[in-house]
Design a protein around this motif. Structure first.
Motif, mmCIF file in Angstrom:
data_model
loop_
_atom_site.group_PDB
_atom_site.id
_atom_site.type_symbol
_atom_site.label_atom_id
_atom_site.label_comp_id
_atom_site.label_asym_id
_atom_site.label_seq_id
_atom_site.Cartn_x
_atom_site.Cartn_y
_atom_site.Cartn_z
ATOM 1 N N ARG A 47 22.952 20.003 27.188
ATOM 2 C CA ARG A 47 23.302 19.126 26.077
ATOM 3 C C ARG A 47 22.497 17.850 26.169
ATOM 4 O O ARG A 47 22.321 17.295 27.256
ATOM 5 C CB ARG A 47 24.784 18.766 26.130
ATOM 6 C CG ARG A 47 25.688 19.918 25.792
ATOM 7 C CD ARG A 47 27.034 19.397 25.385
ATOM 8 N NE ARG A 47 26.885 18.408 24.311
ATOM 9 C CZ ARG A 47 27.902 17.801 23.739
ATOM 10 N NH1 ARG A 47 29.111 18.033 24.126
ATOM 11 N NH2 ARG A 47 27.693 16.928 22.785
ATOM 12 N N GLY A 74 25.346 17.983 11.644
ATOM 13 C CA GLY A 74 25.315 19.168 12.500
ATOM 14 C C GLY A 74 26.239 20.275 12.032
ATOM 15 O O GLY A 74 26.509 21.212 12.774
ATOM 16 N N PRO A 104 23.130 23.076 12.252
ATOM 17 C CA PRO A 104 22.419 22.477 13.391
ATOM 18 C C PRO A 104 20.885 22.536 13.319
ATOM 19 O O PRO A 104 20.211 22.050 14.212
ATOM 20 C CB PRO A 104 22.945 23.280 14.584
ATOM 21 C CG PRO A 104 24.283 23.772 14.138
ATOM 22 C CD PRO A 104 24.082 24.100 12.687
ATOM 23 N N ASN A 105 20.334 23.105 12.258
ATOM 24 C CA ASN A 105 18.865 23.071 12.087
ATOM 25 C C ASN A 105 18.438 21.973 11.111
ATOM 26 O O ASN A 105 17.283 21.910 10.725
ATOM 27 C CB ASN A 105 18.347 24.428 11.602
ATOM 28 C CG ASN A 105 18.978 24.850 10.288
ATOM 29 O OD1 ASN A 105 20.079 24.413 9.966
ATOM 30 N ND2 ASN A 105 18.303 25.692 9.533
ATOM 31 N N PHE A 123 27.839 16.639 16.130
ATOM 32 C CA PHE A 123 27.518 18.064 16.313
ATOM 33 C C PHE A 123 28.694 18.908 15.796
ATOM 34 O O PHE A 123 29.433 19.515 16.577
ATOM 35 C CB PHE A 123 27.253 18.351 17.797
ATOM 36 C CG PHE A 123 26.189 17.455 18.388
ATOM 37 C CD1 PHE A 123 24.850 17.678 18.117
ATOM 38 C CD2 PHE A 123 26.535 16.379 19.198
ATOM 39 C CE1 PHE A 123 23.862 16.852 18.643
ATOM 40 C CE2 PHE A 123 25.560 15.544 19.738
ATOM 41 C CZ PHE A 123 24.220 15.775 19.457
ATOM 42 N N ASN A 135 29.244 22.978 16.908
ATOM 43 C CA ASN A 135 28.694 22.901 18.269
ATOM 44 C C ASN A 135 28.107 24.239 18.723
ATOM 45 O O ASN A 135 27.091 24.281 19.416
ATOM 46 C CB ASN A 135 29.812 22.451 19.215
ATOM 47 C CG ASN A 135 29.278 21.878 20.493
ATOM 48 O OD1 ASN A 135 28.242 21.222 20.494
ATOM 49 N ND2 ASN A 135 29.959 22.130 21.590
ATOM 50 N N PHE A 160 24.454 24.951 17.807
ATOM 51 C CA PHE A 160 23.420 24.247 18.577
ATOM 52 C C PHE A 160 22.981 25.038 19.807
ATOM 53 O O PHE A 160 22.035 24.662 20.476
ATOM 54 C CB PHE A 160 23.923 22.862 19.016
ATOM 55 C CG PHE A 160 23.872 21.854 17.902
ATOM 56 C CD1 PHE A 160 22.717 21.118 17.656
ATOM 57 C CD2 PHE A 160 24.963 21.649 17.083
ATOM 58 C CE1 PHE A 160 22.653 20.201 16.621
ATOM 59 C CE2 PHE A 160 24.923 20.739 16.038
ATOM 60 C CZ PHE A 160 23.765 20.016 15.807
ATOM 61 N N ARG A 178 14.084 22.714 21.115
ATOM 62 C CA ARG A 178 14.478 21.301 21.097
ATOM 63 C C ARG A 178 13.340 20.477 20.525
ATOM 64 O O ARG A 178 12.246 20.978 20.314
ATOM 65 C CB ARG A 178 14.824 20.832 22.507
ATOM 66 C CG ARG A 178 13.753 21.161 23.533
ATOM 67 C CD ARG A 178 13.989 20.489 24.861
ATOM 68 N NE ARG A 178 15.138 21.025 25.578
ATOM 69 C CZ ARG A 178 15.513 20.611 26.782
ATOM 70 N NH1 ARG A 178 14.823 19.646 27.387
ATOM 71 N NH2 ARG A 178 16.540 21.138 27.392
ATOM 72 N N ARG A 186 18.713 19.025 20.787
ATOM 73 C CA ARG A 186 18.700 20.468 20.522
ATOM 74 C C ARG A 186 18.430 20.741 19.040
ATOM 75 O O ARG A 186 18.906 19.999 18.180
ATOM 76 C CB ARG A 186 20.058 21.078 20.874
ATOM 77 C CG ARG A 186 20.340 21.125 22.363
ATOM 78 C CD ARG A 186 21.787 21.521 22.614
ATOM 79 N NE ARG A 186 22.719 20.515 22.086
ATOM 80 C CZ ARG A 186 24.017 20.709 21.977
ATOM 81 N NH1 ARG A 186 24.564 21.842 22.342
ATOM 82 N NH2 ARG A 186 24.797 19.745 21.516
ATOM 83 N N GLY A 209 19.153 23.689 16.526
ATOM 84 C CA GLY A 209 19.969 24.901 16.515
ATOM 85 C C GLY A 209 19.764 25.771 15.295
ATOM 86 O O GLY A 209 18.774 25.671 14.574
#
Ligand SMILES: [Zn+2]
Length: 380
Positions: A33, A81, A84-85, A112, A115, A118, A130, A143, A145
């Motif tokens: 993380r 998030g 997450p991308n 996030f 989560n 990610f 990352r 990160r 994700g």
């Protein structure tokens, strides 16, 4: 040993080596993380499971940063998030967490939100694991994700995802899309439970306004815009006018469709008292017509194929050789969030929220996101 057997052994050995190399990367993805620094304005770091215990100890649990102001006022929640991308939302939330000074009211932040998402990249998309933001003292990593919950944590997908409680049919994989699972379900899938926990947080903390931060690909029509639930439309209108008049930011405003279910700007507005809004910036790495997919594309937003698509009139945003750099995208989001908060405070003066020390669009572009990231203690 025949040649055939030797060939088989070599192929098996090669496959094992590939599995070890890939497996190592998957393990890193699952367990590492990025450091987030508790800024001077952060009063408490709570957990999403504080609002719905069922997700405690699961990958769905995530940090909730609480920033209490000196004076009483309204409460705003900033979510990023959920996808997450879409990195500009996460970085915007981190900028608030590490810099903001809350003079009046409360600010809650979930950087996030999904989560689990990610911990995975999207198969076949060649996503970098990352990305690194350079600062004056060194660099910080984050990160990158997937748009969806990691299938390791929620599987299998149905053929058709039936949204609860509307009954609307969606693509099967969208059962892992947090922004199609609101208001959530107490006894549902992991993604539905996370959505339910966020809805509970909004109710328990009496969140007056919720801003959900996203990014979209340049060939998608909902981009560089604010999407507002009908009760929040006046807040969006004032924010749009001020962003355009004072900062030269061209941003659209759209009414959340009443029959498109599962999204924050629809369900949080319908199922809670919060004013629900969502903001989008332009992230070329999400576009299917992009070229080489790497960290450089993620951070600069420069791509020859998207440039060509723009010349053919296929894009919904202005796009030139300068691309869509992350500083510009984060600057758009910081100014949009600050302007939505200002508009809300003007319309509802008894719930006023005053924030200082968060850079706006021109400042983020001038100094770069890295300028506003603090140096974490210990190992990075
Ligand atoms: Zn999104």
């Amino acid at each position: 040993m025949s040649n055939k057997t030797i060939r088989k052994i070599i192929i098996i050995l090669f496959s094992i080596i590939m599995m070890i190399v890939a497996g190592r990367e998957f393990l890193i993805r699952l367990n590492q993380r990025e450091p987030i620094v508790k800024g001077p304005g952060v009063t408490t770091i709570a957990k999403l499971s504080d609002y719905f215990e069922d997700i405690k100890g699961t990958i769905g649990d995530t940090d909730v940063y609480i920033m209490d102001g000196d004076e009483e006022g309204g409460t705003v929640l900033i979510i990023s998030g959920g996808h997450p991308n879409e990195i500009s939302g996460v970085l915007t939330n981190v900028l608030f967490i590490e810099n903001a000074n809350i003079i009046k009211g409360r600010v809650l932040l979930i950087p996030f939100a999904n989560n689990s998402g990610f911990t995975a990249g999207h198969p076949g998309e060649a996503y970098p694991m990352r990305y690194t933001i350079n600062t004056e003292w060194g660099s910080r990593w984050f990160r990158f994700g997937d748009r969806w919950t990691n299938p390791l944590h929620q599987w299998p997908d149905p053929e058709v995802y039936v949204h609860y409680p509307s009954g609307q049919s969606l693509s099967g994989f969208d059962i892992r899309n947090l922004n199609r699972c609101f208001p959530g379900r107490e006894n549902g899938t992991l993604t539905e439970k996370v959505a339910f926990a966020i809805t509970q947080l909004i109710k328990k903390e009496k969140v007056d306004m919720t801003i959900d931060l996203h990014e979209a690909e340049p060939m998608y029509p909902v981009i560089n815009t604010i999407v507002a639930h009908q009760r929040a439309m006046d807040i969006a209108v004032f924010a749009e006018m001020n962003l355009s008049a004072y900062e030269g930011i061209r941003i659209g405003k759209e009414l959340s469709p009443e029959n498109l279910h599962g999204l924050t700007h629809r369900e949080l507005g319908d199922y809670t008292d919060t004013f629900a809004l969502l903001a989008e910036t332009c992230n070329p790495i999400q576009d299917p017509c992009r070229g080489r997919t790497d960290e450089n594309l993620l951070l600069t937003g420069k791509d020859d194929f998207i440039l060509k698509a723009g010349k053919l009139g296929l894009l919904f945003v202005p796009f030139d050789e300068n691309g869509s750099p992350v500083d510009e995208r984060v600057g758009r989001h910081t100014s949009t969030v600050l302007e939505l908060i200002n508009s809300f405070s003007e319309l509802y003066p008894d719930k006023e929220i005053i924030i200082s020390n968060v850079p706006r669009y021109s400042e983020v572009i001038e100094k770069g996101v890295g300028h506003y990231l603090l140096e974490p203690e210990g190992n990075l």
